[in-house]
Write a protein that holds these residues in place. Sequence first.
Motif, mmCIF file in Angstrom:
data_model
loop_
_atom_site.group_PDB
_atom_site.id
_atom_site.type_symbol
_atom_site.label_atom_id
_atom_site.label_comp_id
_atom_site.label_asym_id
_atom_site.label_seq_id
_atom_site.Cartn_x
_atom_site.Cartn_y
_atom_site.Cartn_z
ATOM 1 N N LEU A 100 0.835 -1.208 0.000
ATOM 2 C CA LEU A 100 0.000 0.000 0.000
ATOM 3 C C LEU A 100 0.865 1.252 0.000
ATOM 4 O O LEU A 100 0.615 2.208 -0.737
ATOM 5 C CB LEU A 100 -0.934 -0.001 1.204
ATOM 6 C CG LEU A 100 -2.086 -1.019 1.153
ATOM 7 C CD1 LEU A 100 -2.910 -0.968 2.436
ATOM 8 C CD2 LEU A 100 -2.992 -0.744 -0.058
ATOM 9 N N VAL A 101 1.927 1.258 0.817
ATOM 10 C CA VAL A 101 2.820 2.427 0.865
ATOM 11 C C VAL A 101 3.451 2.661 -0.508
ATOM 12 O O VAL A 101 3.488 3.778 -1.015
ATOM 13 C CB VAL A 101 3.914 2.232 1.938
ATOM 14 C CG1 VAL A 101 5.022 3.270 1.797
ATOM 15 C CG2 VAL A 101 3.313 2.286 3.340
ATOM 16 N N ILE A 102 3.956 1.554 -1.095
ATOM 17 C CA ILE A 102 4.653 1.682 -2.379
ATOM 18 C C ILE A 102 3.674 2.104 -3.475
ATOM 19 O O ILE A 102 3.955 2.994 -4.291
ATOM 20 C CB ILE A 102 5.358 0.339 -2.730
ATOM 21 C CG1 ILE A 102 6.537 0.106 -1.752
ATOM 22 C CG2 ILE A 102 5.845 0.346 -4.173
ATOM 23 C CD1 ILE A 102 7.020 -1.317 -1.714
ATOM 24 N N ALA A 103 2.488 1.468 -3.455
ATOM 25 C CA ALA A 103 1.480 1.811 -4.467
ATOM 26 C C ALA A 103 1.078 3.288 -4.331
ATOM 27 O O ALA A 103 0.951 4.014 -5.318
ATOM 28 C CB ALA A 103 0.260 0.913 -4.300
ATOM 29 N N ARG A 104 0.954 3.722 -3.083
ATOM 30 C CA ARG A 104 0.615 5.122 -2.831
ATOM 31 C C ARG A 104 1.740 6.035 -3.344
ATOM 32 O O ARG A 104 1.494 7.070 -3.954
ATOM 33 C CB ARG A 104 0.406 5.330 -1.327
ATOM 34 C CG ARG A 104 -0.150 6.693 -0.955
ATOM 35 C CD ARG A 104 -1.572 6.849 -1.412
ATOM 36 N NE ARG A 104 -2.144 8.095 -0.950
ATOM 37 C CZ ARG A 104 -3.322 8.549 -1.355
ATOM 38 N NH1 ARG A 104 -4.047 7.842 -2.231
ATOM 39 N NH2 ARG A 104 -3.801 9.683 -0.916
ATOM 40 N N GLY A 105 2.974 5.588 -3.099
ATOM 41 C CA GLY A 105 4.136 6.357 -3.550
ATOM 42 C C GLY A 105 4.145 6.492 -5.061
ATOM 43 O O GLY A 105 4.395 7.579 -5.610
ATOM 44 N N ILE A 141 11.872 8.214 -3.449
ATOM 45 C CA ILE A 141 11.576 7.774 -2.077
ATOM 46 C C ILE A 141 10.909 6.403 -2.100
ATOM 47 O O ILE A 141 11.238 5.502 -1.322
ATOM 48 C CB ILE A 141 10.697 8.822 -1.352
ATOM 49 C CG1 ILE A 141 11.539 10.082 -1.060
ATOM 50 C CG2 ILE A 141 10.107 8.249 -0.070
ATOM 51 C CD1 ILE A 141 10.727 11.280 -0.614
ATOM 52 N N THR A 142 9.981 6.230 -3.044
ATOM 53 C CA THR A 142 9.294 4.943 -3.170
ATOM 54 C C THR A 142 10.298 3.838 -3.499
ATOM 55 O O THR A 142 10.236 2.740 -2.931
ATOM 56 C CB THR A 142 8.223 5.018 -4.282
ATOM 57 O OG1 THR A 142 7.371 6.134 -4.009
ATOM 58 C CG2 THR A 142 7.396 3.742 -4.319
ATOM 59 N N ALA A 143 11.217 4.160 -4.407
ATOM 60 C CA ALA A 143 12.236 3.175 -4.772
ATOM 61 C C ALA A 143 13.075 2.816 -3.558
ATOM 62 O O ALA A 143 13.427 1.652 -3.336
ATOM 63 C CB ALA A 143 13.122 3.728 -5.882
ATOM 64 N N LEU A 190 14.885 5.151 11.275
ATOM 65 C CA LEU A 190 13.473 5.422 11.518
ATOM 66 C C LEU A 190 13.138 6.887 11.234
ATOM 67 O O LEU A 190 12.168 7.204 10.527
ATOM 68 C CB LEU A 190 13.147 5.068 12.970
ATOM 69 C CG LEU A 190 11.679 4.882 13.309
ATOM 70 C CD1 LEU A 190 11.060 3.810 12.442
ATOM 71 C CD2 LEU A 190 11.534 4.513 14.778
ATOM 72 N N ILE A 191 13.972 7.775 11.771
ATOM 73 C CA ILE A 191 13.694 9.209 11.597
ATOM 74 C C ILE A 191 13.842 9.602 10.131
ATOM 75 O O ILE A 191 13.003 10.302 9.571
ATOM 76 C CB ILE A 191 14.608 10.047 12.511
ATOM 77 C CG1 ILE A 191 14.214 9.810 13.974
ATOM 78 C CG2 ILE A 191 14.514 11.537 12.176
ATOM 79 C CD1 ILE A 191 15.207 10.354 14.982
ATOM 80 N N ALA A 192 14.908 9.085 9.479
ATOM 81 C CA ALA A 192 15.111 9.411 8.067
ATOM 82 C C ALA A 192 13.928 8.911 7.240
ATOM 83 O O ALA A 192 13.439 9.606 6.340
ATOM 84 C CB ALA A 192 16.416 8.767 7.571
ATOM 85 N N MET A 193 13.473 7.692 7.558
ATOM 86 C CA MET A 193 12.378 7.124 6.774
ATOM 87 C C MET A 193 11.081 7.871 7.021
ATOM 88 O O MET A 193 10.299 8.120 6.122
ATOM 89 C CB MET A 193 12.245 5.631 7.144
ATOM 90 C CG MET A 193 11.469 4.798 6.141
ATOM 91 S SD MET A 193 11.980 5.001 4.411
ATOM 92 C CE MET A 193 13.355 3.899 4.324
ATOM 93 N N MET A 194 10.841 8.302 8.256
ATOM 94 C CA MET A 194 9.606 9.037 8.546
ATOM 95 C C MET A 194 9.658 10.418 7.903
ATOM 96 O O MET A 194 8.632 10.905 7.397
ATOM 97 C CB MET A 194 9.387 9.137 10.053
ATOM 98 C CG MET A 194 8.970 7.788 10.624
ATOM 99 S SD MET A 194 8.559 7.839 12.369
ATOM 100 C CE MET A 194 6.783 7.877 12.308
ATOM 101 N N ALA A 195 10.830 11.021 7.905
ATOM 102 C CA ALA A 195 10.977 12.314 7.224
ATOM 103 C C ALA A 195 10.684 12.139 5.731
ATOM 104 O O ALA A 195 9.990 12.975 5.114
ATOM 105 C CB ALA A 195 12.393 12.849 7.422
ATOM 106 N N ALA A 196 11.196 11.009 5.152
ATOM 107 C CA ALA A 196 10.949 10.743 3.741
ATOM 108 C C ALA A 196 9.451 10.584 3.487
ATOM 109 O O ALA A 196 8.922 11.067 2.482
ATOM 110 C CB ALA A 196 11.703 9.472 3.312
ATOM 111 N N MET A 197 8.766 9.888 4.408
ATOM 112 C CA MET A 197 7.327 9.728 4.245
ATOM 113 C C MET A 197 6.646 11.102 4.309
ATOM 114 O O MET A 197 5.679 11.369 3.598
ATOM 115 C CB MET A 197 6.749 8.815 5.344
ATOM 116 C CG MET A 197 7.237 7.371 5.297
ATOM 117 S SD MET A 197 7.342 6.643 3.673
ATOM 118 C CE MET A 197 5.665 6.277 3.358
ATOM 119 N N GLY A 198 7.170 11.984 5.171
ATOM 120 C CA GLY A 198 6.637 13.343 5.265
ATOM 121 C C GLY A 198 6.777 14.077 3.933
ATOM 122 O O GLY A 198 5.845 14.753 3.483
ATOM 123 N N VAL A 199 7.936 13.914 3.291
ATOM 124 C CA VAL A 199 8.147 14.547 1.988
ATOM 125 C C VAL A 199 7.135 14.029 0.982
ATOM 126 O O VAL A 199 6.545 14.775 0.199
ATOM 127 C CB VAL A 199 9.595 14.306 1.499
ATOM 128 C CG1 VAL A 199 9.769 14.811 0.071
ATOM 129 C CG2 VAL A 199 10.597 14.977 2.436
#
Lengths: 633, 368
Positions: free
Chosen positions: B288-293, B312-314, B348-357
């Motif tokens: 779902l995350v990747i599809a959303r990306g 980011i998705t990649a 974790l923080i880097a990935m959450m920041a990426a999700m924020g972007v």
Amino acid sequence: MKFRSSRKDQAVPRLELRMAGLSVLIAVVLTIIAGRLYYLQVVQHQSLAELADRNRIRLRRLPALRGLVFDRHHRPLVDTVPSFDAVVVPEDTEDLSDTIERLEKLLGGSNIAVRLQQAEDDERPAYEPITVEEHLNWNQVVALETHQLELPGVSLQVTPRRHYLYGEMAAHLLGYVGEVTRNDLRHLVGYENGDQIGKFGLERGWENFLRGGAGGQEIEVDAVGRRLRLLREIPEQPGDGVVLTIDFDVQQAAEQALGPQSGALIAIDPNTGYIIAMASHPAFDPNIFTGGISPANWRRLMTDPSHPLENRVIQGIYAPGSTFKIVDSIAGLQDHTLTPSTTYNCPGGMWYGNREYRCWRKQGHGTLSLHRAIVESCDVYFYQVGERLGVDRIAEWAHALGLGYKTGIDLANEKTGIIPSSEWKRKRYGERWYPAETLSVAIGQGYVSVTPIQMAQVAAEVANGGIRYKPQFVKEVIAPDGSPVQSYPPVVERRLPLNPVDLDFIRDAMCDVVNGPGGTAHKAALPNIVVCGKTGTAQVVAEKQGVRIDEKNMSAAERDNGWFIAFAPKDHPRIAVAAIIEHGGHGGSAAAPGVRDVLEKFFALYPAGLPTTPSAAPAHPQIQADASDQRED
Amino acid sequence: MAAIDRRLVLHFDWTLFGLSLCLAAIGVVSVLSATYQGPHHALDPLVIHQLTWIAIGMLFMVGAVFFDYRVLGAYAYPLYAVTLGLLAAVAVAGHSTGGSRRWINLGVIHLEPSELAKLALVLVLVRYLREEPPKGGWRLQHMIVPGLLMAVPVGLVLKQPDLGTALTMVLITATLLFVGGLNWRTLTVLAMAAVLAAPVAWHYMKPYQRERLVSFLDPHSDPLGSGYHIIQSEIAIGSGGELGKGFLKGTQARLNFLPEQTTDFIFAVFAEEFGFAGSMLLMGLYVLVIARGVWVARHARDRFGALLAGGITAMVFWQVAINMGMATGMLPVVGIPLPLVSYGGSSLIAMMAAMGVLISINTRRYLF
């Protein structure tokens, strides 16, 4: 040359299309992973779950506490003590050779690698601990405990070890235990690698009672093999105890009587067949077998020329010598070829065929009747008794008394000995029997051979009026809580219809052997008890028949075996004994004193006789106060 | 950033936000399982740490939403330079664990710059590729700059050595070049060059990395050595079965048969306790995350946003694929965290920041 590029090459790549392409790639990769997960978690689940359990669960066998062995008064003779052993589970070690090296440095042992290899050669199942060093001392235990964390896969195991409290005492009777062999494992049920099993003596015969039932533990361990918790436990069932008919004190007296000499001594209750003491020397310390005998010890025992592992009481076959004259007497009296008043002349020898058969007393006994012939053990008298009987009649009565057969004692590898007859010789040598050979048989030489336990039975039969009991050394088996499991009442093998008058006559004569003038066993006499007996001095080297060699000219190995069989008291006997001292010389001087010590100890402990089990044993009258009056010399 | 635009709240991507939190929650559950010692033991500090990282990560995630991602283009090179500096610092003064230097001790936390470097690499590549490609797509001569942009951090990361992150960086770069419009023929040439480079790569590998590759090809060749991790991970996952052993009941993890159970092999911990059903739930969340990306990338307002979303998705996709492929025994053991699930503050923080972007890109398509 004009090169036409494809349209795809010419167009500006569209991001949406490329994203779609990426999506396909993503879908493919994730599908593969999902497929792999399905394979692992659904298809392969069973086998991988088993691997997970094998990872974490160790099955540990709890060896049962082997049953104890007691003397007749419940004094322990054999018990079980904890032994601290170092064990290794190679699968749990990180670096096996490093672990071995550290362990060897820690324990000071050097054959750890060898023992590990041995276990692997024996097809040890995976994750089964291998014992690499037994009987750790306190320092080694502490060293191992403190370095536990640096030695994954190594642990301390407490194993119950068989312990024979008195070392060599009654070693042949008690036997020993050892690790079950691979060969045994093939046909035995309920045993596993490393289990202890009775190999010899009582330990072997009563294995099924003594061993108890092994228990087991399922233990959860972590990745380095540390025990985390107990998942399940089946408690072990301690083995049953065995109460012997042996009396510890009398047994010790018997051991002391033999001392450093090679020989055997057995004391039986003539009214039950229960063995009171049973010693065979030289002996061995059964403790050295516990937990595996060292190759050096084993070699020493096997190559020892004095055969310490042989139980001479039941396996030693000896010419009975003059003790056999009791058999002659019974045979002659019962066959009426001999009466108490039959007289023969002994001039010190007797010509038969074309050679002289000598009496042990060169100057001869003169004219004598049966009583004095037994008391003074006249050979010439019994040459003639034997000649009148013939070898086959002698053999018949010897067999009737139990000679030439196994007594049926519950110990392995009992020997029968040989009671020769004309048929026996024909079968054995394909030759006819020469009448002259009968003369040798009559004085217990020549082909005749017996075991000490057989002679003890003959003494018991004379004592009890002709009843042959199965010799037994186990009184009862008791559960760990003391409740009875099995008892062993006396077993009558055969009742010989012997004339009581004849037996009384023989007993009288045997009494005078010890107490009368000219008796050959005065050294067996006791002050308060009338002891009856018969000595025997049996030639060891193959001498010319009937030719006696002067004892002084013999080397130790050539010296005669000294026999003494006895029972006491004369009226209502309560103990019968047979003893042989190898190369001890004359029975009266070699064997009789030891027997006297055993009898003295017995009657000091049991002035009123053995408190026998409620069996066929008749009530014994009190010891006669005037017993000493009967001594005549 | 002036006053909060009402539309930002209105069009906030709750889907991505929710999915991220779900994955982070699974992470907490798994870390708890991996460190559980029994009912009488206190909660392991790792669980508390993880919750703290999630809280900080959420600040970054929400913060990124209010940040115009287009500004990131301007900061791309400075950010890239900073992460390269950090990577270099690791090489000099890094904190080593397990034979490799990956962390910088910042007192409070151990910073793992390679986690930031992945994000910075995405940003700088997107910045370079944001122009429309020429007819036929980017050709070899256009690859020099992105190649160098990738090579420097990859080289520094390999130096640590961290094969997993280096591999992820290469794959992210390849993906971005493909999405960004690489010429098909150039793509083929580069792919062939990569295959030919394999022996060279082998030559420069550390012995333990080679060992891992060999044991991956045949894990049972050395079941107590390098193959041990793969076998134990497969056992953990497989023994979970269809429905799993249950929460806190996994023996492989709790009894320490699993290596790196809070980080690289966290998936095995989860799969052991929640079975095939749990694995599929986790995979479903990632799908779902990747599809959303991918959806965000295709619907982004501008090419920069589209490429950034794609990058980011990649990054998420490749880490999931490598981590799960490794845990299930299909790939060699290369240490790489499972996005949003594995224990570790930096990732974790880097990935959450990426999700924020990503959320920001999606939210802002209504703003301009």
